[in-house]
Each structure stands twice: as C-alpha cells, then as structure tokens.
Design an enzyme around this catalytic site. Structure first.
Site, PDB file in Angstrom:
ATOM      1  N   ASP A   1       0.865  -1.187   0.000  1.00  0.00           N
ATOM      2  CA  ASP A   1       0.000   0.000   0.000  1.00  0.00           C
ATOM      3  C   ASP A   1       0.900   1.235   0.000  1.00  0.00           C
ATOM      4  O   ASP A   1       1.667   1.460   0.934  1.00  0.00           O
ATOM      5  CB  ASP A   1      -0.885  -0.023   1.248  1.00  0.00           C
ATOM      6  CG  ASP A   1      -2.002   1.010   1.199  1.00  0.00           C
ATOM      7  OD1 ASP A   1      -2.140   1.682   0.157  1.00  0.00           O
ATOM      8  OD2 ASP A   1      -2.723   1.133   2.200  1.00  0.00           O
TER       9      ASP A   1
ATOM     10  N   ASP B   1      -2.930   2.516  -6.003  1.00  0.00           N
ATOM     11  CA  ASP B   1      -1.906   2.591  -4.958  1.00  0.00           C
ATOM     12  C   ASP B   1      -1.802   1.363  -4.068  1.00  0.00           C
ATOM     13  O   ASP B   1      -1.074   1.387  -3.071  1.00  0.00           O
ATOM     14  CB  ASP B   1      -2.142   3.830  -4.089  1.00  0.00           C
ATOM     15  CG  ASP B   1      -3.495   3.811  -3.394  1.00  0.00           C
ATOM     16  OD1 ASP B   1      -4.366   3.022  -3.798  1.00  0.00           O
ATOM     17  OD2 ASP B   1      -3.685   4.590  -2.441  1.00  0.00           O
ATOM     18  N   GLU B   2      -2.481   0.284  -4.394  1.00  0.00           N
ATOM     19  CA  GLU B   2      -2.345  -0.915  -3.574  1.00  0.00           C
ATOM     20  C   GLU B   2      -2.617  -2.175  -4.382  1.00  0.00           C
ATOM     21  O   GLU B   2      -3.335  -2.155  -5.374  1.00  0.00           O
ATOM     22  CB  GLU B   2      -3.268  -0.870  -2.349  1.00  0.00           C
ATOM     23  CG  GLU B   2      -4.743  -0.784  -2.693  1.00  0.00           C
ATOM     24  CD  GLU B   2      -5.622  -0.841  -1.449  1.00  0.00           C
ATOM     25  OE1 GLU B   2      -5.313  -1.631  -0.521  1.00  0.00           O
ATOM     26  OE2 GLU B   2      -6.627  -0.112  -1.412  1.00  0.00           O
TER      27      GLU B   2
END
Length: 356
Positions: A10, A104-105
């Site tokens: 993350d 983003d993850e």
C-alpha cells in the site's frame, strides 16, 4: 497444498506523496488532493493534513473547515497512473500473481518468488526499497498467510513500514482487534454485533458458526471464518478492462445544453486512458447523466467496429446527449462518458475476415 505467502503493498498517502515529491514547496505541509467546491470530495490527504482529521472521501468543504491552512491541489490521474505503472513493474520482477485493488495498492502471491528469496518478508522489503529508489516514494506492506490478514497488516506500521503475521500467531493477533477491522464490517454491522455484546474479533469466536448464520445469514458464516483467520480467496491477476469512463459533478446544476464543454472535456480524458489499451477495443459508448433530483439516465451506442478517433468519440457522445428526452428545464448535477463492451483486437480481425 503449501501455505500461501501473501504480501499486500500500500503506497503511503499516494496522490499527495506524488504531489509533494514533484513540488518541493508542498513538502511538510498539509496537502489535500481535491477540487475546491461544495460538491467536491477529498481524493487524498497528506499525513500533515490527516493530523487535523482530514480523510479521503470527505467533502472538500469540510476538509477546509478542519484544516484552514490546507493546500488544495487538483488531482492529476495521468501522473498518478504513470507512477502506478512503475510500481507494478517492480512487483512483476518478483511474481506474476498480482491483484491490483487501485492505483496505490495490490495483493501479491509470493509463495514462489522469481528471485528465490528466502522469505516473503525479504520480498516485501526488496519491493519497498526498489519503490523508494526508483520513484522516491514510500510504501508499506503486510505479510500474512492470506489476503485479508495481509491487508490489515499493511496498515500496522504505516507509513514506510511493514508487518508480518505468521501462521502460528494469527489467532493471538486477531483476538483483541475491534470487529470494525474485519473486511465488510461497517458501522451498521458493528452496531448489530454490539447488541450481542460482540465488540472484538475474539468475542465472535465465542459464538458458533450456526448461531452467527442464524443471526446474519451467509455473512454470519463468513464472519466466523474471518474470526478464525480463514480466507481461502486466491490472488487473482489483473482482470481485462470492462469499462473506461470519466465523470464530473458540477458546482451548480446545469441545463442539458450547458454540459457540452464538460462532456467534450471528459471524452478527451476518457480517450487518453483508452489509448493505453493496446490489445483490446471498445464497441460501446455510454453516456451517464444525473438530474438535480438524483435520477440517473444512461444512453448508449454500440457499433460492429470500434470508434477510431477522439473526434468520432466526441461526436457520438453529443448524439447520445440529443437522445435525452426530458423537459428543457431539467437541470443536471453530473455527467459521465465511457467506453465499454471490450473485445480483443484479434477477435475484431477475425470477424472482419468472415464478412470480407
């Protein structure tokens, strides 16, 4: 079957971190990625802004009240996607089993890793180091025997840290956690569980799976499994694109004839994202409108052959707008335009050959 080794990576305050990296003047300051306005919502908040209670998905106007000195930066998704691709390339050096959740993850199955590193912990560490060296951004990671535990763990040592939940430690780790840390347990479910005197994960295990099923249906069985640390969902590599779209909520409700510049701009944004789909093409164009009283209206157009240019895409978008048969006084609060019904380019050529 061998024990899975799952890593959840993350990025830390991703959108804001990109902005602070690219503009030194923003570093160390409360940054909010959002458009200003009564209808805008926060896309991301820097750690400096979070100290004031600013959070993602919060109305921007509330963020301004909480943090009057916040610096608002409009989102630049083209830049964020470019960095996201860099990060995915780093993941791919270690495993092909990558399941992105957002820009983003992502989950990574590193039960077997390409570099033959000794442990999932070492894989996560090398990934985080490479991300920092190549993007100048930080990431946090969770390492665990399944996906839901890895996701919880990635939040444990944020920012710029990692945490390992070993198989033998799963029950001890879960027991004291508030039930709200489990996936799918929101405020409503928390309140229902509280009526049964269940506020921690350990207290869920004091009830049988059958009694939880009686109270909550099939979700009760899932809740019991999670309390035991059981999650058999595999990491699923990135699925083919189903739709690419862009939408915008107006500062003030607009008449149908007034949405034209917004529609053309959103079509341009959607087309830019579509150009990155090198192997697949879309056959359907979808227009979405939401009226001032929240009625959602869609119009679509499907062709045997994909749209070939931005100009054609915008022209069809305008034609779909003309198919909205509502009162001329109707006002709209949102417009969106998208491309859907994707097929492989090779499939298009085959179909064309059949009829040539």
């Amino acid at each position: 079957m061998s024990q899975r080794k799952i890593v959840h990576v993350d990025m830390d305050a991703f959108y804001c971190s990109v902005e602070q990296r690219d503009d030194p003047g923003l570093r160390g300051k409360p940054v909010v990625v959002a458009w200003r306005g009564a209808r805008s919502v926060v896309c991301a908040a820097s750690y400096e802004a979070r100290k004031f209670g600013v959070r993602s998905a919060m109305p921007a106007i509330r963020a301004e009240r909480l943090c009057p000195d916040a610096i608002f930066v409009p989102p630049d998704f083209v830049r964020y996607k470019a960095v996201s691709r860099q990060v995915r390339e780093i993941f791919a050096r270690h495993t092909e089993l990558i399941e992105p959740l957002s820009l983003d993850e992502a989950y990574l199955d590193v039960t077997e890793n390409k570099l033959a590193l000794a442990s999932a912990t070492e894989v996560a560490l090398q990934i985080r180091q490479a991300i920092f060296e190549e993007t100048r951004l930080t990431a946090s990671a969770g390492i665990a025997p399944n996906k839901f535990l890895a996701k919880i763990a990635s939040d444990w040592n944020k920012p710029n840290g990692q945490y390992v939940i070993k198989p033998a430690a799963v029950i001890d780790f879960l027991t004291p956690l508030p039930v709200g840390r489990l996936p799918g347990v929101g405020k409503v479910m928390e309140a229902r569980l509280a009526k049964l005197d269940i506020t921690t994960v350990g207290q869920i295990r004091q009830h049988t799976a059958q009694s939880l099923e009686y109270q909550f249906g099939r979700w009760g069985l899932r809740l019991h499994e999670l309390s035991m640390g059981i999650d058999n969902h595999a990491v699923v590599s990135e699925r083919p694109t189903q739709q690419i779209s862009s939408e915008d909520t107006f500062q003030e409700d607009l008449l149908l004839g007034e949405i034209t510049p917004h529609l053309l701009r959103l079509a341009e944004k959607t087309w830019a994202a579509y150009l990155r789909e090198e192997q697949r093409s879309a056959r359907t164009i979808v227009l979405k409108l939401k009226t001032s009283n929240f009625q959602t209206i869609t119009r679509s157009y499907t062709s045997d052959s994909p749209t070939e240019s931005l100009a054609d895409f915008q022209a069809i978008a305008m034609q779909l707008r003309e198919r909205v048969n509502l009162s001329g006084s109707t006002r709209f609060r949102l417009v969106g335009i998208g491309l859907a019904n994707f097929i492989d380019n090779g499939q298009i050529r085959t179909q064309q050959g059949l009829f040539s």
